[in-house]
Design a protein around this motif. Structure first.
Motif, short mmCIF file in Angstrom:
data_model
loop_
_atom_site.label_atom_id
_atom_site.label_comp_id
_atom_site.label_asym_id
_atom_site.label_seq_id
_atom_site.Cartn_x
_atom_site.Cartn_y
_atom_site.Cartn_z
N ARG A 1 -37.81 28.23 -38.68
CA ARG A 1 -36.93 28.73 -37.62
C ARG A 1 -36.17 29.95 -38.13
O ARG A 1 -35.74 29.98 -39.28
CB ARG A 1 -35.91 27.66 -37.21
CG ARG A 1 -36.45 26.21 -37.14
CD ARG A 1 -37.29 25.99 -35.92
NE ARG A 1 -37.69 24.59 -35.79
CZ ARG A 1 -36.97 23.66 -35.16
NH1 ARG A 1 -35.79 23.97 -34.64
NH2 ARG A 1 -37.41 22.42 -35.07
N PHE A 2 -35.98 30.92 -37.26
CA PHE A 2 -35.17 32.09 -37.60
C PHE A 2 -34.28 32.42 -36.42
O PHE A 2 -34.77 32.77 -35.34
CB PHE A 2 -36.06 33.29 -37.95
CG PHE A 2 -35.28 34.49 -38.43
CD1 PHE A 2 -34.47 34.42 -39.54
CD2 PHE A 2 -35.36 35.70 -37.75
CE1 PHE A 2 -33.75 35.52 -39.99
CE2 PHE A 2 -34.65 36.81 -38.18
CZ PHE A 2 -33.85 36.72 -39.30
N ALA A 3 -32.98 32.25 -36.62
CA ALA A 3 -32.01 32.47 -35.54
C ALA A 3 -31.18 33.71 -35.86
O ALA A 3 -30.41 33.70 -36.83
CB ALA A 3 -31.10 31.25 -35.39
N LEU A 4 -31.38 34.76 -35.08
CA LEU A 4 -30.47 35.89 -35.15
C LEU A 4 -29.24 35.56 -34.30
O LEU A 4 -29.04 34.42 -33.91
CB LEU A 4 -31.17 37.16 -34.68
CG LEU A 4 -32.33 37.61 -35.56
CD1 LEU A 4 -33.64 37.39 -34.83
CD2 LEU A 4 -32.20 39.05 -36.00
N ARG A 5 -28.41 36.53 -34.02
CA ARG A 5 -27.15 36.25 -33.33
C ARG A 5 -27.41 35.70 -31.93
O ARG A 5 -28.22 36.24 -31.17
CB ARG A 5 -26.31 37.53 -33.25
CG ARG A 5 -24.96 37.34 -32.59
CD ARG A 5 -24.07 38.55 -32.77
NE ARG A 5 -22.90 38.47 -31.94
CZ ARG A 5 -22.76 39.04 -30.75
NH1 ARG A 5 -23.75 39.78 -30.26
NH2 ARG A 5 -21.67 38.90 -30.04
#
Length: 711
Positions: A498-502
């Motif tokens: 998972r990769f969560a930016l703002r």
């Protein structure tokens, strides 16, 4: 005659049959090797005698301590003098006697005695001063100044000992302190005070230094052990409070629990940056400097705050990228695609539902490519997914017929993926703005059952995320609407990385990263708007930060459109040379071979066949309660659950839990509970009937009550 001559026989040897498959005795180690192994692993040997970097840092600390020692000594003497004067004043004013009289309300009766005793002690003080002055004069007259210097040094040493800094002692902080700044020196007391200010350790508790402070990149790194019963998880969760105590922004502070053989539940590793690590311009992707890449190797994805390169493994897993618009979501997905493009043996499916030009260059290498956001594009994606479901089933059937040497674990291997005869290449499907097909309401007929295209896409993606990785399918999804209504929980649960930016708030961050991740110190809604391309990565596999790291903040590499096109052109040249350019890139836009019946059978007779599904997804907190309470939520189960029990099991702080429960319509109440000691106490908690009602409401409405039901 010749036959009767004696013949010399072959020599006969005595032997012993030895089975070398059995455990053999270990060769005896030399004394030198045993000593070296003991030296490296013994806790009695200081760390700076085992490691060259630690020895160098210890030498630097010694030099700094030696240079600062005169000022520290003078400061200790001054503090000792102040302490001595305060002690003398309390003695001469009879403070203890006066305080006792005040507490017993007999100050008026004792005033005369206090006054007399005060005058007597003033006289004693004066007499002592006179005696000392006369003694000094006599010694100076008889012996000279040498004894006076010796006495002065001894007195200053006594004052320095009296004024030394003691852990937990009051009266050592200035009353008027200046602006709080990070004065990070070799003195561990700075860190101890910060932990106390952040309420992470008690006033009388101390930290144990595991590794002394060393320079790592543009910051300081240190490893400490917390006091007994204190947990590293609490420090990670309260990182903001610790950053405040250290007077730095939270993006400059990295706190991690040390796992594995060298760690335990109370060991904390910290790194504090000198300045904002994400304020500098981003770096170009290192893939621009390579001729080709192996898809089985992790792909260069970005750099963390310590400027360590973070590589992202993609094979045998999947990736979800979530962010609000204009935060670098597409750039992050293209970085993952770049490494696969530079491997000539990787087959690519690219669906761009943004309908822009960000992915156009991928058409040079993609086996299937489309760009658009109309219903016809959604239906085309359905055909692709059905084709891939059939491909996965075919690969598994063929792997069953392969020998164990070629296919040892029912998984695609690097050799298998590059064997043209087997035709099992790594196949990656990229779907940008995946919320578009998932929300599409175009009617779709599946073997006589009516579904919407969005529901069918969700089921197909979920199946591929579950079954596809072992067959060499890599699924990468990107969305600017990471909410519970857009991405089904069943699909989110099987996406490995998972990769969560703002994002907008902690709920959306948890939807991307996983349940309760904000309570573990990872909340992408707290990232600054100026930090473009910065996000929280939760990898499914080893990274350079360590296999035991749960998540980390990463700034992705910068890859503008011109670099993206360069990589795609290079990938096309590699495929042309290897003879693996197929499909759209080769001008062969053939229709997928579809077998809807096989896809429906693969998905199962439940959801995929159009039977009734739950109309809504349970909110995160209710799903956790259902998983924990289980049968206790039934009519024959418990009537009341204490809040303290739920907080301990769910590992969430009380404020966040109360807010989540209020949003789903559950209010705490008080009830009497019998404890393990047999005593009955009144505690706060929740009625299971009210929790059941909240679950029913969420299931009927398709969204939770309260604030959670936003779009």
């Amino acid at each position: 005659m010749a036959d009767s001559l004696p013949v010399k026989a072959d020599p006969v040897f005595d032997g012993e049959l030895v089975d070398d498959t059995l455990p053999q005795p270990r060769r005896r180690e030399s004394k030198t090797n045993r000593f070296v192994r003991w030296w490296r692993h013994s806790p009695r040997v200081p760390l700076w005698l085992k490691s060259k970097p630690q020895a160098v840092q210890a030498g630097k600390d010694a030099v700094v301590g030696l240079v600062k020692s005169p000022w520290r000594y003078v400061g200790a003497v001054v503090r000792g003098l102040v302490v001595g004067v305060r002690w003398w004043r309390r003695w001469v004013t009879v403070r203890d006697y006066r305080t006792a009289a005040e507490e017993s309300e007999k100050l008026a009766d004792k005033f005369t005695e206090i006054r007399a005793l005060t005058l007597f002690r003033w006289k004693v003080t004066g007499a002592v001063l006179v005696v000392v002055a006369v003694g000094v004069a006599i010694v100076d007259l008889v012996y000279g100044t040498d004894p006076l210097w010796i006495g002065g040094v001894a007195a200053s040493a006594a004052l320095a000992i009296l004024g030394r800094k003691k852990d937990g002692s009051p009266g050592r902080k200035p009353a008027l302190a200046g602006p709080r700044t990070l004065t990070w020196t070799m003195d561990p007391q700075v860190l101890v005070d910060a932990f106390r200010d952040a309420k992470l350790i008690g006033k009388d508790e101390v930290l144990r230094l595991v590794e002394r402070a060393t320079r790592v990149g543009d910051g300081w790194a240190i490893t400490v052990d917390l006091p007994a019963t204190r947990k590293a998880a609490d420090v990670v969760k309260n990182r903001d409070a610790l950053a405040s105590a250290l007077a730095v922004d939270e993006v400059q502070l990295i706190v991690e629990r040390v796992r594995g053989n060298g760690g335990h539940a109370g060991r904390v590793s910290m790194w504090v940056a000198d300045e904002d690590p994400y304020a500098s311009p981003p770096l170009r992707t290192p893939l621009l400097g390579v001729a080709q890449w192996d898809a089985w190797r992790p792909i260069p994805f970005g750099r963390d705050a310590r400027d360590r390169r973070i590589d992202l493994p993609l094979v045998w897993t999947s990736l979800l990228v979530g962010a609000i618009p204009r935060q670098g979501k597409t750039f992050a997905a293209r970085l993952a695609a770049a490494g696969l493009i530079l491997d000539a043996w990787v087959r690519l499916y690219v669906a761009d539902f943004k309908a822009g030009k960000d992915w156009d260059a991928a058409g040079l290498v993609a086996h299937r490519f489309m760009s658009g956001d109309e219903s016809e594009h959604v239906l085309a994606l359905v055909d692709w997914l059905i084709e891939l479901v059939g491909e996965v089933q075919t690969r598994f059937r063929r792997m069953r017929d392969l020998d164990d040497l070629t296919c040892p674990e029912s998984k695609v291997t690097p050799e298998m993926s590059r064997d043209k005869a087997l035709n099992m290449p790594i196949t990656a499907i990229f779907v940008d703005e995946v919320q578009v097909p998932l929300e599409d309401r175009t009617p779709f007929d599946v073997q006589g059952k009516k579904l919407t295209a969005g529901e069918y896409v969700g089921e197909l993606l979920t199946w591929l995320a579950k079954k596809g990785p072992a067959a060499g399918i890599v699924l990468v999804l990107a969305t600017q609407r990471p909410d519970s209504k857009t991405i089904p929980s069943g699909l989110r649960a099987v996406l490995g990385s998972r990769f969560a930016l703002r994002v907008m708030d902690w709920r959306d961050s948890n939807i991307v990263l996983g349940e309760q991740m904000n309570t573990r110190g990872f909340d992408s809604s707290r990232l600054l708007p100026s930090h473009k391309g910065v996000g929280i990565l939760r990898p499914d596999g080893d990274t350079s930060a360590g296999a035991d790291v749960l998540a980390m903040t990463v700034r992705t590499y910068y890859m503008p459109n011109e670099d993206w096109r360069t990589i795609c052109e290079q990938g096309r040249a590699l495929r042309e040379a290897a003879g693996t350019l197929t499909g759209h890139a080769a001008g062969q836009d053939t229709m997928p071979v579809l077998d809807h019946a096989a896809a429906v059978k693969a998905l199962g007779a439940g959801h995929a066949a159009g039977e009734a599904q739950p109309p809504g997804e349970l909110p995160e907190v209710l799903a956790s309660l259902v998983e924990y309470l289980g049968d206790d939520l039934g009519p024959d189960g418990r009537d009341f659950v204490p809040t303290a029990e739920l907080l301990d099991v769910l590992e969430v702080d009380s404020r966040t839990f109360a807010q989540q429960m209020a949003e789903v319509g559950c209010r705490p109440t008080r009830d009497r509970v019998t404890g393990e000691d047999g005593e009955t106490r009144q505690v706060r908690g929740y009625r299971t009937a009210e929790i059941r009602s909240a679950i029913d409401r969420a299931g009927e409405c398709g969204e939770p009550t309260g604030q959670e039901g936003r779009s």
